[in-house]
Design a protein around this motif. Structure first.
Motif, PDB file in Angstrom:
ATOM      1  N   GLU A  56       0.433  -1.217  -0.232  1.00  0.00           N
ATOM      2  CA  GLU A  56       0.432  -0.096   0.134  1.00  0.00           C
ATOM      3  C   GLU A  56       1.262   1.432  -0.018  1.00  0.00           C
ATOM      4  N   HIS A  57       1.802   1.531   0.351  1.00  0.00           N
ATOM      5  CA  HIS A  57       2.992   2.298   1.313  1.00  0.00           C
ATOM      6  C   HIS A  57       3.309   2.556  -0.188  1.00  0.00           C
ATOM      7  N   ASP A  58       3.856   1.288  -1.167  1.00  0.00           N
ATOM      8  CA  ASP A  58       4.938   1.795  -2.364  1.00  0.00           C
ATOM      9  C   ASP A  58       3.786   1.641  -3.459  1.00  0.00           C
ATOM     10  N   ARG A  59       1.884   1.675  -3.336  1.00  0.00           N
ATOM     11  CA  ARG A  59       1.102   2.586  -4.417  1.00  0.00           C
ATOM     12  C   ARG A  59       1.414   3.397  -3.945  1.00  0.00           C
ATOM     13  N   THR A  60       1.429   4.167  -2.953  1.00  0.00           N
ATOM     14  CA  THR A  60       0.745   5.589  -2.727  1.00  0.00           C
ATOM     15  C   THR A  60       2.099   6.313  -3.329  1.00  0.00           C
ATOM     16  N   ASP A  61       3.500   5.847  -2.935  1.00  0.00           N
ATOM     17  CA  ASP A  61       4.463   5.984  -3.596  1.00  0.00           C
ATOM     18  C   ASP A  61       4.121   6.760  -4.502  1.00  0.00           C
ATOM     19  N   GLY A  65       5.196  10.145  -7.391  1.00  0.00           N
ATOM     20  CA  GLY A  65       6.327  10.604  -8.368  1.00  0.00           C
ATOM     21  C   GLY A  65       7.165  10.232  -7.252  1.00  0.00           C
ATOM     22  N   ARG A  66       7.191   9.141  -5.973  1.00  0.00           N
ATOM     23  CA  ARG A  66       8.897   9.979  -4.845  1.00  0.00           C
ATOM     24  C   ARG A  66       9.318   8.254  -5.388  1.00  0.00           C
ATOM     25  N   ARG A  67      10.639   8.570  -5.538  1.00  0.00           N
ATOM     26  CA  ARG A  67      11.636   8.112  -5.705  1.00  0.00           C
ATOM     27  C   ARG A  67      13.107   8.122  -5.290  1.00  0.00           C
ATOM     28  N   ILE A  68      14.068   7.563  -4.854  1.00  0.00           N
ATOM     29  CA  ILE A  68      14.874   7.144  -4.288  1.00  0.00           C
ATOM     30  C   ILE A  68      15.700   8.099  -5.024  1.00  0.00           C
ATOM     31  N   SER A  69      15.986   9.517  -4.456  1.00  0.00           N
ATOM     32  CA  SER A  69      17.190   9.511  -5.343  1.00  0.00           C
ATOM     33  C   SER A  69      19.011   9.191  -4.867  1.00  0.00           C
ATOM     34  N   CYS A  70      19.072   8.567  -3.366  1.00  0.00           N
ATOM     35  CA  CYS A  70      20.687   8.476  -3.430  1.00  0.00           C
ATOM     36  C   CYS A  70      21.305   7.146  -3.787  1.00  0.00           C
ATOM     37  N   PRO A  71      21.958   6.560  -4.273  1.00  0.00           N
ATOM     38  CA  PRO A  71      23.065   5.445  -5.207  1.00  0.00           C
ATOM     39  C   PRO A  71      22.698   4.274  -4.130  1.00  0.00           C
ATOM     40  N   LEU A  72      21.550   2.917  -4.945  1.00  0.00           N
ATOM     41  CA  LEU A  72      21.567   2.355  -4.593  1.00  0.00           C
ATOM     42  C   LEU A  72      21.721   0.611  -4.567  1.00  0.00           C
ATOM     43  N   GLY A  91      14.418  -8.377 -14.630  1.00  0.00           N
ATOM     44  CA  GLY A  91      14.967  -8.934 -13.026  1.00  0.00           C
ATOM     45  C   GLY A  91      15.047  -7.132 -11.820  1.00  0.00           C
ATOM     46  N   PRO A  92      15.493  -8.074 -10.698  1.00  0.00           N
ATOM     47  CA  PRO A  92      16.037  -7.056  -9.769  1.00  0.00           C
ATOM     48  C   PRO A  92      15.773  -5.334 -10.481  1.00  0.00           C
ATOM     49  N   PHE A  93      17.364  -5.625 -11.125  1.00  0.00           N
ATOM     50  CA  PHE A  93      17.649  -3.992 -11.509  1.00  0.00           C
ATOM     51  C   PHE A  93      16.117  -3.419 -12.133  1.00  0.00           C
ATOM     52  N   GLY A  94      15.647  -3.930 -13.186  1.00  0.00           N
ATOM     53  CA  GLY A  94      14.477  -3.542 -13.327  1.00  0.00           C
ATOM     54  C   GLY A  94      13.277  -3.323 -12.600  1.00  0.00           C
ATOM     55  N   ILE A  95      13.462  -3.432 -11.431  1.00  0.00           N
ATOM     56  CA  ILE A  95      12.434  -3.405 -10.095  1.00  0.00           C
ATOM     57  C   ILE A  95      12.555  -2.858  -9.413  1.00  0.00           C
ATOM     58  N   TRP A  96      14.263  -2.076  -9.049  1.00  0.00           N
ATOM     59  CA  TRP A  96      15.082  -0.983  -8.239  1.00  0.00           C
ATOM     60  C   TRP A  96      14.501   0.294  -8.728  1.00  0.00           C
ATOM     61  N   TRP A  99      12.397   2.305  -8.988  1.00  0.00           N
ATOM     62  CA  TRP A  99      12.265   3.482  -7.700  1.00  0.00           C
ATOM     63  C   TRP A  99      13.183   3.895  -7.889  1.00  0.00           C
ATOM     64  N   ALA A 100      14.503   4.375  -8.240  1.00  0.00           N
ATOM     65  CA  ALA A 100      15.891   5.219  -7.758  1.00  0.00           C
ATOM     66  C   ALA A 100      16.135   5.152  -9.247  1.00  0.00           C
ATOM     67  N   ASP A 101      16.869   6.422  -9.111  1.00  0.00           N
ATOM     68  CA  ASP A 101      17.831   6.934 -10.163  1.00  0.00           C
ATOM     69  C   ASP A 101      19.014   6.135 -10.369  1.00  0.00           C
ATOM     70  N   ASP A 102      19.188   5.993  -9.381  1.00  0.00           N
ATOM     71  CA  ASP A 102      20.459   5.039  -9.681  1.00  0.00           C
ATOM     72  C   ASP A 102      21.451   4.055  -8.807  1.00  0.00           C
ATOM     73  N   VAL A 103      20.966   2.893  -9.630  1.00  0.00           N
ATOM     74  CA  VAL A 103      21.342   1.193  -9.151  1.00  0.00           C
ATOM     75  C   VAL A 103      21.943   0.696  -9.524  1.00  0.00           C
ATOM     76  N   ARG A 104      22.731   0.359  -8.899  1.00  0.00           N
ATOM     77  CA  ARG A 104      23.748  -0.408  -8.866  1.00  0.00           C
ATOM     78  C   ARG A 104      24.319  -1.870  -8.283  1.00  0.00           C
ATOM     79  N   GLY A 105      24.880  -2.719  -8.826  1.00  0.00           N
ATOM     80  CA  GLY A 105      25.088  -3.625  -8.713  1.00  0.00           C
ATOM     81  C   GLY A 105      24.461  -5.108  -9.540  1.00  0.00           C
ATOM     82  N   HIS A 106      25.141  -6.144  -8.751  1.00  0.00           N
ATOM     83  CA  HIS A 106      24.994  -7.500  -9.472  1.00  0.00           C
ATOM     84  C   HIS A 106      24.567  -8.597  -8.319  1.00  0.00           C
TER      85      HIS A 106
END
Length: 141
Positions: A56-61, A65-72, A91-96, A99-106
């Motif tokens: 529910e919180h995810d849908r509201t955010d 238009g709320r996004r995660i602006s810090c690197p994730l 995959g996981p990158f698509g999901i994040w 929500w986020a502007d700067d997604v990193r990882g593997h």
């Protein structure tokens, strides 16, 4: 305690990481923690929230238009099903990325408990991420 032991044994032996990753003292600590009704309740509440209130919180955010602006940093099990489960989301990158502007990882080639299975690789990924993220010069922590 017997049911806590069965839950711990099932998770540690069957969720894709070798059983040998968890020595007896670690297994005992997990069983001790899960034997505490407050800990077991907290775990159940975490899963309940993920399936209800968090969504529910995810849908509201998302609607706001709320996004995660810090690197994730996203790390996930390379032997697990996440990439197949979320193929429609890329995959996981698509999901994040939704929500986020700067997604990193593997992925890390391990099972569900990849940090315990591959601690050096996990620590290296964390160190590279936190070493690459610029700090605010005003932050004295």
């Amino acid at each position: 305690a017997a049911s806590a032991g069965a839950v711990v044994e099932d998770a540690l032996d069957r969720w894709g990481s070798p059983a040998s990753v968890f020595p007896k003292d670690v297994r005992t600590a997990y069983v001790r923690a899960l034997s505490d009704p407050n800990h077991a309740h907290a775990i159940c509440e975490e899963y309940r929230a993920a399936a209800t209130l968090d969504r529910e919180h995810d849908r509201t955010d998302h609607a706001a238009g709320r996004r995660i602006s810090c690197p994730l940093l996203a790390l996930w099990s390379g032997k697990g099903p996440l990439e197949q489960w979320y193929v429609e989301e890329s995959g996981p990158f698509g999901i994040w990325g939704a929500w986020a502007d700067d997604v990193r990882g593997h992925s890390i080639q391990g099972g569900h408990f990849f940090p315990e299975e591959f601690p050096e690789e996990t620590a290296s990924a964390l160190a590279a991420f936190f070493g690459a993220v610029p700090r605010d010069p005003q932050d004295r922590r």
